[in-house]
Design an enzyme around this catalytic site. Structure first.
Site, short mmCIF file in Angstrom:
data_model
loop_
_atom_site.label_atom_id
_atom_site.label_comp_id
_atom_site.label_asym_id
_atom_site.label_seq_id
_atom_site.Cartn_x
_atom_site.Cartn_y
_atom_site.Cartn_z
N LYS A 191 100.03 119.25 98.80
CA LYS A 191 101.54 120.47 99.11
C LYS A 191 102.72 120.66 97.66
O LYS A 191 102.95 120.20 97.75
CB LYS A 191 102.71 120.52 100.32
N GLY A 243 110.28 113.71 95.43
CA GLY A 243 111.27 115.07 95.70
C GLY A 243 112.71 114.66 95.45
O GLY A 243 112.86 113.39 94.92
N SER A 244 113.43 115.17 96.58
CA SER A 244 115.28 114.87 96.13
C SER A 244 114.88 113.39 96.96
O SER A 244 113.96 113.50 98.42
CB SER A 244 115.52 115.86 96.64
N THR A 245 116.41 113.07 96.89
CA THR A 245 116.28 112.09 97.95
C THR A 245 116.26 111.95 99.44
O THR A 245 116.30 111.85 100.08
CB THR A 245 117.79 110.79 97.17
N GLY A 248 113.51 112.78 100.98
CA GLY A 248 112.72 111.57 101.04
C GLY A 248 113.47 110.88 101.98
O GLY A 248 112.50 109.82 102.60
N GLU A 266 109.56 108.51 95.09
CA GLU A 266 109.62 109.04 94.52
C GLU A 266 110.70 109.81 94.05
O GLU A 266 110.23 111.08 94.06
CB GLU A 266 108.37 109.75 92.88
N CYS A 301 113.10 113.81 86.28
CA CYS A 301 113.94 112.51 86.95
C CYS A 301 114.72 111.48 86.71
O CYS A 301 114.89 111.35 86.56
CB CYS A 301 112.32 112.12 87.97
N GLU A 399 122.89 113.72 91.05
CA GLU A 399 122.33 114.51 90.14
C GLU A 399 122.18 116.11 90.32
O GLU A 399 122.14 116.44 90.74
CB GLU A 399 120.47 114.19 90.92
P1 NAP Z 1 113.04 118.60 96.94
O1 NAP Z 1 113.86 120.07 97.31
O2 NAP Z 1 113.12 117.50 97.25
O3 NAP Z 1 111.18 118.94 97.51
C1 NAP Z 1 110.33 118.19 97.25
C2 NAP Z 1 109.09 119.01 97.94
O4 NAP Z 1 109.29 118.44 99.43
C3 NAP Z 1 108.40 120.05 97.87
O5 NAP Z 1 107.35 120.32 97.84
C4 NAP Z 1 109.55 120.37 98.92
O6 NAP Z 1 108.88 122.02 99.55
C5 NAP Z 1 109.37 119.54 100.18
N1 NAP Z 1 110.24 119.90 100.92
C6 NAP Z 1 111.37 120.31 101.20
N2 NAP Z 1 112.10 119.93 102.57
C7 NAP Z 1 110.67 119.41 103.14
C8 NAP Z 1 111.31 118.47 104.70
N3 NAP Z 1 112.42 118.53 105.17
N4 NAP Z 1 110.23 117.94 104.61
C9 NAP Z 1 108.81 118.20 103.84
N5 NAP Z 1 109.07 118.52 102.69
C10 NAP Z 1 110.11 119.12 102.50
O7 NAP Z 1 112.53 118.24 95.76
P2 NAP Z 1 112.85 119.14 94.58
O8 NAP Z 1 113.97 119.95 94.25
O9 NAP Z 1 111.10 120.18 94.32
O10 NAP Z 1 112.64 118.47 93.28
C11 NAP Z 1 113.75 118.16 92.79
C12 NAP Z 1 113.75 116.53 92.76
O11 NAP Z 1 112.69 115.79 92.90
C13 NAP Z 1 114.57 115.51 91.87
O12 NAP Z 1 116.03 115.10 93.02
C14 NAP Z 1 114.41 114.98 91.58
O13 NAP Z 1 114.49 113.77 90.91
C15 NAP Z 1 112.75 115.06 92.22
N6 NAP Z 1 111.85 113.70 91.40
C16 NAP Z 1 111.61 112.52 91.47
C17 NAP Z 1 110.54 112.19 90.32
C18 NAP Z 1 110.25 110.83 90.21
O14 NAP Z 1 108.93 110.12 89.44
N7 NAP Z 1 110.73 110.12 91.20
C19 NAP Z 1 109.35 113.45 89.38
C20 NAP Z 1 110.03 114.51 89.57
C21 NAP Z 1 110.88 114.89 90.00
P3 NAP Z 1 109.65 123.54 98.61
O15 NAP Z 1 109.73 123.11 96.94
O16 NAP Z 1 108.83 124.37 99.31
O17 NAP Z 1 110.71 123.73 99.25
#
Ligand code: NAP
Ligand code: MG
Length: 497
Positions: A191, A243-245, A248, A266, A301, A399
Site C-alpha cells: 500500500k 511512517g509516522s509514530t 505506527g 520504521e 526520517c 518531527e
Molecule cells: P504516515 O502518515 O504515518 O503514513 C504512512 C503510511 O501509512 C501511508 O501509506 C499512509 O497512507 C498510511 N496510513 C495513514 N493512516 C493510516 C492508518 N490509520 N492505518 C494504516 N495506515 C495508515 O506517514 P507519512 O506522512 O506518509 O510519512 C512521514 C513519516 O514517515 C515520518 O514520521 C517519517 O519519519 C517516517 N519515515 C520513517 C522512516 C524510517 O525508516 N524510520 C523512513 C521514511 C519515513 P496515506 O499516505 O495514503 O494516508
C-alpha cells in the site's frame, strides 16, 4: 550522448503514461466501487492522473490472491536460485526503466530528478538485486542436540506480508520491505502513500513481466483507510510499516484487535547531530549538517533536525552553515541542477509553515522561513534555520519533516549526550570529533539505531541494518537481518532409531 537537461525531462513528460489502477492477482484493476482520487504534482499543483482508491473489498481480493499464491506454493515452492533469477530480472528491468520511474517519482513527490535518477530508482533496483543475491546463500543451522536426535533450525516464509509505506522515498522505502519479503518466499500486498503511488503501481507490471507469478506481488493504492484494512485483516500474517509514530501506534493496536500479525515499524525521528570543538573539519561538518536537514526537502526520517554545536565554535560554525544552506534554494525538480525540490503536497507544506510560525515565537530565525515560487502553483519552502536556546521548544521536540533546522548549544560532552537523548525518538545520531575515545564513548551512549561519526547519512551499501530505538520503531530494514522480519524460525527434531 543526449544531455538530460530540463528540456529532455519536459519532453519525456509529454509522452509519459500514468497508470493509476491497482495491481491485483497479475493484472491492473479499477477499485471495485469505482472510487478514485486525484494524484497531484507538488511541482505545480496540477492533477497528473486519477488513482484507484482501494477499499475493504479490494483489500480482501488482494489478500486472497496473495494467500492463494502462497498456499499453491507458486513462489515459495521455487528453488531459491529460481526466485533469485526472477528477482534479478526484475531488478534489471527497474534499472532499464530508470528515466521513466525517476520522472514519475519526481512529478509525484516533488523530488529533484537529480536525486530520483541517482538515489531512489537505482537504490530500489539495487535493493531487489541485493536480496535476490542473498537468498540462495543464507541457510539454517544444525543445532547441538542429544545423540539420538538431529535438530534443524530453519527459516520459513511467514505467508502474506503487507507493506504500508510513506511518500518521502516512495519506491525506495517500499523496496526495503518487498525485496526481502519476496526473496524469503512470501506473497506481498503493498500500500503506497496516496501522496505518491505512481512508481509502486508501475513496477508491479515490471514484476509480472520479469516472471513473478500472479498474486505474489500486489499493489493497492488508497488512503490511510486501505492501510488500516490491511492492518486489521485476519489473513495478513505480517505488516511492515514505515511512517509516522502516530500511525505506527495505531497499527500495533489493529494487530492486537485482529490476528496478532507480526508488526514491524520504521517510524519518525528527531536526530541529533553533535559538533564537538575538536571537529576534524568544520567546513565538511557544516556541509554535512546542511545536507542532513535540507536534502530531500528535509523529508527524511533520519533528518539531522537538531544540530548541537559546542559554544566555543558556534559563531564560526554558524557562518559556514549559513553558506552551505544557501546552496539548497528550491527550484524546479525537473531541472537537473536543482538540489531542493517541492514539499510533497499542500497539506504537508502548511504543516511545515505552521512549525515555522511556532518557531518564530520560540526561537531566533536566522535563515529562510518562507514559502517561495508561489506563482508556480507548487509547494516550495526555503531552507530554514532557527538558533534555539530552549531544548523543550516544540520545533525542537517534534518531527517537522521539512527543511527546518534547530541549532542548540552545549558546553560539555555530558550535556551534549543528555540533550541528544532527550527525545522520544531514537532513529539516528551523529558526532563530529577528532578524538577516538570521545567518538566511541559518545556513540555508545547515544540511544539511536544508527550513529555516524564524522559523517552524516552515509548509507554503507545494503549491509547495515536500519531502524530505530524508542518510538522510532522496532525491527530493521536492510542487511541480512531484514530477512528475520519476514521469516518464522522453525525447530525440527528428528529422532534416530
Ligand atoms: P504516515 O502518515 O504515518 O503514513 C504512512 C503510511 O501509512 C501511508 O501509506 C499512509 O497512507 C498510511 N496510513 C495513514 N493512516 C493510516 C492508518 N490509520 N492505518 C494504516 N495506515 C495508515 O506517514 P507519512 O506522512 O506518509 O510519512 C512521514 C513519516 O514517515 C515520518 O514520521 C517519517 O519519519 C517516517 N519515515 C520513517 C522512516 C524510517 O525508516 N524510520 C523512513 C521514511 C519515513 P496515506 O499516505 O495514503 O494516508
Ligand atoms: Mg503526489
Amino acid at each position: 550522448m543526449e544531455s538530460k537537461d530540463l528540456k529532455y525531462w519536459q519532453d519525456r513528460r509529454a509522452t509519459l503514461h500514468f497508470e493509476g489502477r491497482a495491481f491485483i492477482d497479475g493484472e491492473y484493476r479499477a477499485s471495485e466501487n469505482g472510487k478514485r482520487f486525484d494524484c497531484v504534482s507538488p511541482i505545480d499543483g496540477k492533477v497528473l492522473t486519477e488513482i484507484a482508491e482501494c477499499g475493504a473489498s479490494d483489500i480482501d481480493v488482494a489478500v486472497a490472491a496473495a494467500r492463494r499464491a502462497f498456499e499453491q506454493r507458486v513462489w515459495c515452492g521455487l528453488n531459491p536460485r529460481q526466485r533469485k533469477a526472477i528477482l534479478l530480472r526484475w531488478a534489471a528491468s527497474i534499472g532499464e526503466h530508470l528515466d521513466e520511474l525517476a520522472l514519475l517519482e519526481t512529478l509525484d513527490a516533488g523530488k529533484p530528478v537529480a536525486d530520483t535518477t541517482t538515489v531512489d530508482v537505482p537504490g530500489a533496483a539495487y535493493c531487489v538485486q541485493w536480496f535476490a543475491e542473498a537468498i540462495d546463500k543464507s541457510g539454517g543451522e544444525v543445532a547441538p542436540a542429544d545423540h539420538h536426535l538431529v535438530g534443524l533450525v530453519t527459516r520459513e516464509p511467514i505467508g502474506v506480508v503487507a507493506a504500508v509505506v510513506p511518500w518521502n522515498f516512495p519506491l525506495l522505502m517500499a523496496s526495503w520491505k518487498f525485496a526481502p519479503a519476496l526473496a524469503a518466499g512470501n506473497s506481498v500486498v503493498l500500500k503506497p502513500s496516496e501522496k505518491s503511488p505512481l512508481t509502486a503501481i508501475r513496477i508491479a507490471q515490471l514484476a509480472h513481466e520479469a516472471g513473478i507469478p500472479a498474486g505474489v506481488f500486489n499493489v493497492v493504492p488508497g488512503t490511510g483507510e486501505a492501510g488500516k484494512q490491511l492492518a486489521l485483516h485476519r489473513d495478513v500474517d505480517c505488516l511492515a510499516f514505515t511512517g509516522s509514530t502516530q500511525v505506527g501506534k495505531l497499527i500495533m493496536q489493529y494487530a492486537g484487535q485482529s490476528n496478532l500479525k507480526r508488526v514491524w515499524l520504521e517510524l519518525g525521528g528527531k536526530s541529533p547531530n553533535i559538533v564537538m570543538p575538536d571537529c576534524p573539519d568544520l567546513d565538511r561538518a557544516a556541509q554535512a549538517a546542511a545536507s542532513a536537514i535540507f536534502y530531500n526537502m528535509g523529508e527524511m526520517c533520519t533528518a539531522g533536525s537538531r544540530l548541537l554545536v559546542h559554544r566555543d565554535i558556534k559563531a564560526t560554525f554558524l557562518d559556514k552553515l549559513l553558506a552551505a544552506a544557501r546552496r539548497y534554494q528550491p527550484g524546479n525538480p525537473m531541472d537537473p541542477n536543482t538540489s531542493m525540490g517541492a514539499i510533497v503536497d499542500h497539506a504537508q507544506m502548511e504543516r511545515v509553515l505552521d512549525y515555522i510560525r511556532a518557531g518564530r515565537e520560540e526561537a531566533n530565525l536566522i535563515a529562510g522561513g518562507s514559502r517561495v515560487h508561489c506563482d508556480s502553483g507548487g509547494f516550495y519552502i526555503e531552507p530554514t534555520i532557527f538558533d534555539n536556546d530552549k531544548p523543550d521548544a516544540r520545533i525542537v521536540r517534534e518531527e517537522i519533516f521539512g527543511p527546518v533546522l534547530s541549532v542548540l548549544t552545549f558546553d560539555t560532552v555530558d550535556e551534549a549526550v543528555r540533550i541528544a537523548n532527550e527525545s522520544e525518538y531514537g532513529l539516528a545520531a551523529a558526532v563530529w570529533t577528532s578524538d577516538l575515545a570521545t567518538a566511541h564513548d559518545v556513540s555508545r551512549r547515544l540511544r539511536a539505531g544508527t550513529v555516524w561519526v564524522n559523517c552524516y547519512d552515509e548509507g554503507g551499501d545494503m549491509n547495515f541494518p536500519f531502524g530505530g530505538y524508542k518510538q522510532s520503531g522496532n525491527g530493521r530494514d536492510k542487511s541480512l537481518h531484514a530477512l528475520e522480519k519476514y521469516t518464522e524460525l522453525k525447530s525440527t527434531l528428528i529422532r534416530l532409531q
